[in-house]
Scaffold this motif. Structure first.
Motif, PDB file in Angstrom:
ATOM      1  N   SER A  30       5.834  -8.422 -12.595  1.00  0.00           N
ATOM      2  CA  SER A  30       6.960  -8.011 -11.763  1.00  0.00           C
ATOM      3  C   SER A  30       6.969  -8.772 -10.450  1.00  0.00           C
ATOM      4  CB  SER A  30       6.891  -6.508 -11.490  1.00  0.00           C
ATOM      5  OG  SER A  30       5.676  -6.200 -10.829  1.00  0.00           O
ATOM      6  N   SER A  31       5.812  -9.251 -10.036  1.00  0.00           N
ATOM      7  CA  SER A  31       5.713 -10.016  -8.799  1.00  0.00           C
ATOM      8  C   SER A  31       4.475 -10.895  -8.885  1.00  0.00           C
ATOM      9  CB  SER A  31       5.605  -9.099  -7.577  1.00  0.00           C
ATOM     10  OG  SER A  31       4.400  -8.341  -7.644  1.00  0.00           O
ATOM     11  N   GLN A  33       1.709 -12.862  -6.228  1.00  0.00           N
ATOM     12  CA  GLN A  33       1.286 -13.099  -4.850  1.00  0.00           C
ATOM     13  C   GLN A  33       0.275 -14.233  -4.800  1.00  0.00           C
ATOM     14  OE1 GLN A  33      -0.157  -9.151  -3.757  1.00  0.00           O
ATOM     15  NE2 GLN A  33       1.840  -8.609  -2.909  1.00  0.00           N
ATOM     16  N   LEU A  88      -5.961 -17.931  -4.293  1.00  0.00           N
ATOM     17  CA  LEU A  88      -5.949 -16.926  -5.353  1.00  0.00           C
ATOM     18  C   LEU A  88      -4.518 -16.495  -5.652  1.00  0.00           C
ATOM     19  CD1 LEU A  88      -8.796 -14.769  -3.833  1.00  0.00           C
ATOM     20  CD2 LEU A  88      -8.970 -15.848  -6.073  1.00  0.00           C
ATOM     21  N   GLY A  92       1.519  -8.726 -10.215  1.00  0.00           N
ATOM     22  CA  GLY A  92       1.754  -7.290 -10.246  1.00  0.00           C
ATOM     23  C   GLY A  92       2.214  -6.851 -11.619  1.00  0.00           C
ATOM     24  N   ARG A  93       1.508  -5.926 -12.209  1.00  0.00           N
ATOM     25  CA  ARG A  93       1.887  -5.425 -13.529  1.00  0.00           C
ATOM     26  C   ARG A  93       3.177  -4.626 -13.428  1.00  0.00           C
ATOM     27  NH1 ARG A  93      -3.095  -2.783 -16.729  1.00  0.00           N
ATOM     28  NH2 ARG A  93      -1.263  -1.887 -17.740  1.00  0.00           N
ATOM     29  N   PRO A  94       4.097  -4.825 -14.356  1.00  0.00           N
ATOM     30  CA  PRO A  94       5.380  -4.117 -14.286  1.00  0.00           C
ATOM     31  C   PRO A  94       5.258  -2.605 -14.434  1.00  0.00           C
ATOM     32  CG  PRO A  94       5.499  -5.988 -15.796  1.00  0.00           C
ATOM     33  CD  PRO A  94       4.052  -5.794 -15.457  1.00  0.00           C
ATOM     34  N   ASP A  95       4.187  -2.138 -15.081  1.00  0.00           N
ATOM     35  CA  ASP A  95       4.129  -0.723 -15.423  1.00  0.00           C
ATOM     36  C   ASP A  95       3.366   0.129 -14.419  1.00  0.00           C
ATOM     37  OD1 ASP A  95       1.338  -0.845 -17.783  1.00  0.00           O
ATOM     38  OD2 ASP A  95       1.830  -2.101 -16.057  1.00  0.00           O
ATOM     39  N   ASN A  96       2.648  -0.538 -13.492  1.00  0.00           N
ATOM     40  CA  ASN A  96       1.897   0.274 -12.528  1.00  0.00           C
ATOM     41  C   ASN A  96       1.641  -0.538 -11.266  1.00  0.00           C
ATOM     42  OD1 ASN A  96      -0.304  -1.456 -12.963  1.00  0.00           O
ATOM     43  ND2 ASN A  96      -1.230  -0.106 -14.480  1.00  0.00           N
ATOM     44  N   TYR A  97       0.777  -0.045 -10.449  1.00  0.00           N
ATOM     45  CA  TYR A  97       0.517  -0.620  -9.129  1.00  0.00           C
ATOM     46  C   TYR A  97      -0.509  -1.732  -9.152  1.00  0.00           C
ATOM     47  CZ  TYR A  97      -3.200   2.506 -10.299  1.00  0.00           C
ATOM     48  OH  TYR A  97      -4.211   3.123 -10.981  1.00  0.00           O
ATOM     49  N   GLN A  98      -1.172  -1.971 -10.290  1.00  0.00           N
ATOM     50  CA  GLN A  98      -2.341  -2.836 -10.285  1.00  0.00           C
ATOM     51  C   GLN A  98      -1.993  -4.305 -10.110  1.00  0.00           C
ATOM     52  OE1 GLN A  98      -4.948  -2.464 -13.576  1.00  0.00           O
ATOM     53  NE2 GLN A  98      -5.744  -0.480 -12.962  1.00  0.00           N
ATOM     54  N   LEU A  99      -2.871  -5.011  -9.443  1.00  0.00           N
ATOM     55  CA  LEU A  99      -2.792  -6.461  -9.343  1.00  0.00           C
ATOM     56  C   LEU A  99      -3.804  -7.071 -10.301  1.00  0.00           C
ATOM     57  CD1 LEU A  99      -2.560  -7.208  -5.505  1.00  0.00           C
ATOM     58  CD2 LEU A  99      -0.759  -7.484  -7.214  1.00  0.00           C
ATOM     59  N   TRP A 101      -5.850 -10.415 -10.954  1.00  0.00           N
ATOM     60  CA  TRP A 101      -6.237 -11.549 -10.126  1.00  0.00           C
ATOM     61  C   TRP A 101      -6.696 -12.739 -10.963  1.00  0.00           C
ATOM     62  CZ3 TRP A 101      -6.258 -11.649  -4.704  1.00  0.00           C
ATOM     63  CH2 TRP A 101      -5.953 -10.426  -4.091  1.00  0.00           C
ATOM     64  N   GLY A 102      -6.334 -13.943 -10.509  1.00  0.00           N
ATOM     65  CA  GLY A 102      -6.896 -15.158 -11.063  1.00  0.00           C
ATOM     66  C   GLY A 102      -8.248 -15.438 -10.422  1.00  0.00           C
TER      67      GLY A 102
ATOM     68  N   GLY B  42     -12.267 -14.207  -9.112  1.00  0.00           N
ATOM     69  CA  GLY B  42     -11.339 -13.466  -8.280  1.00  0.00           C
ATOM     70  C   GLY B  42     -11.829 -12.045  -8.065  1.00  0.00           C
ATOM     71  N   PRO B  43     -11.207 -11.328  -7.148  1.00  0.00           N
ATOM     72  CA  PRO B  43     -11.614  -9.940  -6.891  1.00  0.00           C
ATOM     73  C   PRO B  43     -11.371  -9.053  -8.111  1.00  0.00           C
ATOM     74  CG  PRO B  43     -10.247 -10.786  -5.102  1.00  0.00           C
ATOM     75  CD  PRO B  43     -10.156 -11.768  -6.220  1.00  0.00           C
ATOM     76  N   SER B  98       0.871   2.314  -2.498  1.00  0.00           N
ATOM     77  CA  SER B  98       0.411   1.556  -3.659  1.00  0.00           C
ATOM     78  C   SER B  98       1.512   0.686  -4.215  1.00  0.00           C
ATOM     79  CB  SER B  98      -0.096   2.500  -4.745  1.00  0.00           C
ATOM     80  OG  SER B  98       0.937   3.386  -5.147  1.00  0.00           O
ATOM     81  N   GLY B  99       2.735   1.081  -4.045  1.00  0.00           N
ATOM     82  CA  GLY B  99       3.842   0.274  -4.525  1.00  0.00           C
ATOM     83  C   GLY B  99       3.885   0.219  -6.030  1.00  0.00           C
ATOM     84  N   GLN B 100       4.850  -0.448  -6.560  1.00  0.00           N
ATOM     85  CA  GLN B 100       4.982  -0.612  -7.997  1.00  0.00           C
ATOM     86  C   GLN B 100       4.879  -2.098  -8.302  1.00  0.00           C
ATOM     87  OE1 GLN B 100       5.093   2.056  -9.811  1.00  0.00           O
ATOM     88  NE2 GLN B 100       5.407   1.206 -11.830  1.00  0.00           N
ATOM     89  N   GLY B 101       4.029  -2.431  -9.251  1.00  0.00           N
ATOM     90  CA  GLY B 101       3.900  -3.832  -9.619  1.00  0.00           C
ATOM     91  C   GLY B 101       3.273  -4.694  -8.546  1.00  0.00           C
ATOM     92  N   GLY B 102       2.463  -4.088  -7.708  1.00  0.00           N
ATOM     93  CA  GLY B 102       1.739  -4.881  -6.724  1.00  0.00           C
ATOM     94  C   GLY B 102       2.558  -5.346  -5.553  1.00  0.00           C
ATOM     95  N   MET B 103       3.681  -4.681  -5.253  1.00  0.00           N
ATOM     96  CA  MET B 103       4.553  -5.173  -4.204  1.00  0.00           C
ATOM     97  C   MET B 103       4.010  -4.939  -2.808  1.00  0.00           C
ATOM     98  SD  MET B 103       7.164  -6.775  -5.188  1.00  0.00           S
ATOM     99  CE  MET B 103       8.219  -6.647  -3.764  1.00  0.00           C
TER     100      MET B 103
END
Lengths: 111, 117
Positions: A30-31, A33, A88, A92-99, A101-102, B42-43, B98-103
């Motif tokens: 979804s995003s 960074q 780095l 952002g996963r579309p279904d939740n808040y998690q990032l 990471w590469g 990565g983290p 927390s946002g949605q999709g890491g925003m």
């Protein structure tokens, strides 16, 4: 499992050269960074891209999000020693808040 | 605005010993994250708090790692007993939500470098 692969893992170039680093996945995000992490410090957010095909510029840095939102690139024009660091990407996963990471690209710019 | 504070910055311990890390997030940030970053990687998210509640601890090795955020502000991460493979940088980050999709932007502290001998 969603993975973000960054390439190259390591890049050492001379000051003034241009470079591109990549962040690729088979999954849709979804995003996306981009962070820069300097030795002894935590990552610092550079940019967030959210729309497929989006291009953002930050001085000499150009970030692009792929049309399908599965990949991204970071292009640096006329690299300077101050650009040295670990770059780095995090999706952002579309279904939740998690990032997700590469592993990062370690960039060294030699004077 | 003060950033995320972490202490100690460095810690060297022997395997099977215990260690604790402390994090004070940016004032007003409801969400706090603990990450483990092994050299060359990565983290990796260990645990995420929303105020004083745990949102995600699916990657926390609960047999040896524990974390708390009792008053919804600062947090501690503990390892007991430590193993050689726990050698890493432990990063704390905070965000407004927390946002949605890491925003939501995550702001990181400088990290604690742990070496287990």
């Amino acid at each position: 499992t969603q993975l973000l692969e960054q390439s190259p893992q390591f890049l050492s170039i001379q000051e003034g050269e241009n470079l591109t680093v990549y962040c690729n996945s088979s999954s849709v995000f979804s995003s996306l960074q981009w962070y820069r992490q300097e030795p002894g410090e935590g990552p610092v957010l550079l940019v967030t891209v959210v729309t497929g095909g989006e291009v953002k510029k930050l001085k000499r840095l150009t970030f692009q999000f792929g049309d399908a939102r599965k990949d991204s690139s970071l292009h640096i024009t006329a690299a300077q020693p101050g650009d040295t660091g670990l770059y780095l990407c995090a999706g952002g996963r579309p279904d939740n808040y998690q990032l997700i990471w590469g592993a990062g690209t370690k960039l060294i710019i030699k004077p | 605005e003060a950033g995320v504070a972490q202490s100690p910055r460095y810690k060297i311990i022997e395997k099977r010993q215990s260690v604790a890390f402390w994090c004070n997030p940016i004032s007003g940030h409801a969400t706090l994250y603990w990450y483990q970053q092994i050299l060359g990687q990565g983290p990796k998210l260990l645990i995420q708090f929303q105020n004083n509640g745990v949102v995600d601890d699916s990657q926390l090795p609960k047999d040896r790692f524990s974390a708390e955020r009792l008053k919804g502000v600062d947090s501690t991460l503990k390892i007991q007993p430590a193993k050689l493979e726990d050698s890493a940088v432990y990063l704390c980050a905070s965000s407004l939500g927390s946002g949605q999709g890491g925003m939501k932007t995550q702001y990181f502290g400088p990290g604690t470098r742990l070496l287990v001998l």
